[in-house]
Design an enzyme around this catalytic site. Structure first.
Site, mmCIF file in Angstrom:
data_model
loop_
_atom_site.group_PDB
_atom_site.id
_atom_site.type_symbol
_atom_site.label_atom_id
_atom_site.label_comp_id
_atom_site.label_asym_id
_atom_site.label_seq_id
_atom_site.Cartn_x
_atom_site.Cartn_y
_atom_site.Cartn_z
ATOM 1 N N ASN A 9 -3.570 -28.596 59.066
ATOM 2 C CA ASN A 9 -4.029 -27.704 57.996
ATOM 3 C C ASN A 9 -5.367 -28.253 57.518
ATOM 4 O O ASN A 9 -5.428 -29.208 56.760
ATOM 5 C CB ASN A 9 -2.984 -27.720 56.870
ATOM 6 C CG ASN A 9 -3.379 -26.843 55.707
ATOM 7 O OD1 ASN A 9 -4.448 -26.225 55.709
ATOM 8 N ND2 ASN A 9 -2.530 -26.786 54.706
ATOM 9 N N ARG A 83 -2.555 -24.115 60.720
ATOM 10 C CA ARG A 83 -2.365 -23.176 59.608
ATOM 11 C C ARG A 83 -3.712 -22.485 59.354
ATOM 12 O O ARG A 83 -4.739 -23.136 59.193
ATOM 13 C CB ARG A 83 -1.951 -23.922 58.355
ATOM 14 C CG ARG A 83 -1.819 -22.968 57.189
ATOM 15 C CD ARG A 83 -2.037 -23.641 55.879
ATOM 16 N NE ARG A 83 -1.922 -22.684 54.798
ATOM 17 C CZ ARG A 83 -2.468 -22.863 53.610
ATOM 18 N NH1 ARG A 83 -3.168 -23.934 53.346
ATOM 19 N NH2 ARG A 83 -2.328 -21.965 52.680
ATOM 20 N N HIS A 171 0.931 -17.348 51.316
ATOM 21 C CA HIS A 171 2.170 -18.148 51.294
ATOM 22 C C HIS A 171 3.215 -17.566 52.245
ATOM 23 O O HIS A 171 4.425 -17.770 52.054
ATOM 24 C CB HIS A 171 2.809 -18.191 49.879
ATOM 25 C CG HIS A 171 2.068 -19.040 48.899
ATOM 26 N ND1 HIS A 171 1.997 -18.714 47.555
ATOM 27 C CD2 HIS A 171 1.375 -20.190 49.040
ATOM 28 C CE1 HIS A 171 1.294 -19.637 46.924
ATOM 29 N NE2 HIS A 171 0.896 -20.545 47.795
ATOM 30 N N ARG A 231 -5.485 -20.886 38.484
ATOM 31 C CA ARG A 231 -5.863 -19.480 38.725
ATOM 32 C C ARG A 231 -5.185 -18.582 37.706
ATOM 33 O O ARG A 231 -4.011 -18.763 37.384
ATOM 34 C CB ARG A 231 -5.441 -19.061 40.139
ATOM 35 C CG ARG A 231 -6.384 -19.540 41.201
ATOM 36 C CD ARG A 231 -5.862 -19.208 42.596
ATOM 37 N NE ARG A 231 -5.479 -20.404 43.305
ATOM 38 C CZ ARG A 231 -4.711 -20.437 44.390
ATOM 39 N NH1 ARG A 231 -4.245 -19.322 44.901
ATOM 40 N NH2 ARG A 231 -4.419 -21.574 44.971
ATOM 41 N N GLU A 375 6.734 -25.495 55.181
ATOM 42 C CA GLU A 375 5.710 -24.713 55.873
ATOM 43 C C GLU A 375 5.368 -25.334 57.229
ATOM 44 O O GLU A 375 5.156 -24.618 58.203
ATOM 45 C CB GLU A 375 4.470 -24.600 54.981
ATOM 46 C CG GLU A 375 4.740 -23.676 53.799
ATOM 47 C CD GLU A 375 3.667 -23.722 52.725
ATOM 48 O OE1 GLU A 375 3.660 -24.692 51.940
ATOM 49 O OE2 GLU A 375 2.855 -22.797 52.669
#
Ligand code: AMP
Length: 389
Positions: A9, A83, A171, A231, A375
């Site tokens: 990633n 990813r 996600h 956020r 993940e």
């Protein structure tokens, strides 16, 4: 033993990696961070659970990857899974070919912070390991099953047809893994309706029907939806013109504020870290208390909204750093969903061991699960499926 897959990633100054083979407990993983600086280093867990800390001054992505792979040389992966945050219109994991790399590049305007970093990692690993099959697994792919009424914005049509302005969702690997696992544990794999709350520094919700995403809270970018660490999640779209007209802010300043200075951090004026906020709230900090309340209420509201797409609700699954570890936030969120027949077992909720999966309802009404996300495991699984096809 199943094929071992190196999951990568790549961010702009860091590379997270994991060597995924058989048991999750045996996993080797780590992060190369502060790349291209004097402080560049690799930190992680290596064979036999030993901690690893290695200084790699001024290493770039390629040098860091080479170091990582050299250290894994006596346990060489048979494939690499990358990813990739935004796959544009790509609907599933893909073997990396020049055409697929070009599609990832074309999706860059939709993920300007993420896709360029992924491409650096992809190019470096392709050069270093041309003999290994490499696969891109997209955060957006799981949500490509959303119906058009869920993914279109009420905007002029040409913005969608000519500029790809639509809701994509993110996600995806986490929501897919967690709802698959919850439905499996519930004894009805990929059957019925599940709500999923992935609550970490970035947070999103998802509604899944028979194993397919039918709606999610994030949209064109990962800014839409529920309150996150820094956020804002949803705001009135007129906020931009309000701030421009009244405060003279330009688009860059507004974007920065919404992405980096808002959410839990903005509300609390203290921290983006939920643990800090829970402690501060317990010590009487009113801004921290409000931040937690807004977070839980907006989360519940999002789950209630997403439930519109589900004919029935079999259960709700919590995941991510907050979802997995905070019994307090789980309880608060469920308290804001009084009409859904969720019956939380407070003792099970409070006593669930850190990092473990478990069911936390009273055995009636929709099931409630805590499922630690994986993940990397999901990316490895999808990579294997592509390579073995
Ligand atoms: P993630 O991005 O999934 O690693 O999640 C990071 C978030 O999880 C941070 O806001 C942490 O404060 C939060 N977190 C981790 N452990 C706990 C805990 N025990 N209680 C509340 N929040 C937690």
């Amino acid at each position: 033993m199943s094929t071992s897959v190196l999951v990568i990633n790549c961010g702009s100054s860091s590379i997270k990696y994991a060597l995924v083979s058989d048991l999750r407990e045996n996993r080797i993983y780590g992060i190369a961070e502060n790349l291209n600086s004097a402080d560049a280093r690799i930190k992680g867990i290596t064979f036999g659970g030993q901690p690893l800390e290695l200084s790699i001054p001024y290493a770039d992505h390629s040098q860091a990857l080479e170091t990582i792979l050299n250290r894994l040389s006596h346990y060489k992966p048979q494939a690499i899974g990358h990813r990739v945050v935004h796959g544009g219109s790509l609907t599933k994991a893909e073997l990396l070919t020049p055409e697929i790399i070009e599609k990832i590049r074309e999706a860059t305007p939709l993920a300007p912070l993420h896709n360029p970093a992924h491409l650096i990692g992809i190019e470096a690993t392709l050069k270093l390991f041309p003999e290994l099959p490499q696969v891109a697994v997209f955060d957006t792919a799981f949500h490509q099953t959303m119906p058009e009424h869920a993914y279109r914005y009420a905007l002029p049509k040409f913005l969608y047809t000519e500029h790809n302005v639509r809701r994509y969702g993110f996600h995806g690997t986490s929501h897919a893994y967690v709802t698959d696992r919850a439905s499996e544990l519930a004894g009805d794999f990929r059957k019925g309706g599940w709500l999923c709350a992935h609550l970490g520094n970035g947070s999103s919700t998802c509604a899944v029907w028979n194993g397919e995403s039918i709606d999610t809270s994030m949209g064109l970018t990962p800014l839409e939806g529920i309150v996150m660490g820094t956020r804002s999640g949803d705001v009135d779209p007129s906020l931009h013109s309000f701030l421009a007209s009244n405060l003279g802010w330009d688009i860059e300043k507004i974007d920065n504020m919404l992405n980096k200075e808002s959410g839990l951090l903005g509300l609390s004026n203290l921290s983006n870290d939920m643990r800090t906020l829970v402690e501060a709230s317990q010590a009487g900090n009113e801004d921290a208390t409000l931040a937690i309340e807004v977070f839980s209420y907006r989360l519940a509201k999002s789950l209630a909204a997403l439930s519109c797409g589900l004919p029935t609700i079999n259960g709700l699954a919590f995941t991510g750093g907050i979802g997995e570890n905070s019994a307090y936030i789980r309880e608060k969120t469920l308290a804001y969903l009084p009409h859904f027949s969720f019956k939380l077992d407070k003792a099970l909720n409070n006593n669930l061991a850190r990092g473990s999966e478990g069911r936390i309802d009273q055995g009636e009404g929709p099931q409630i699960w805590v499922i630690p996300t994986d993940e990397e495991g999901r990316i490895a699984q999808e990579t294997r499926a592509v390579v073995d096809a």
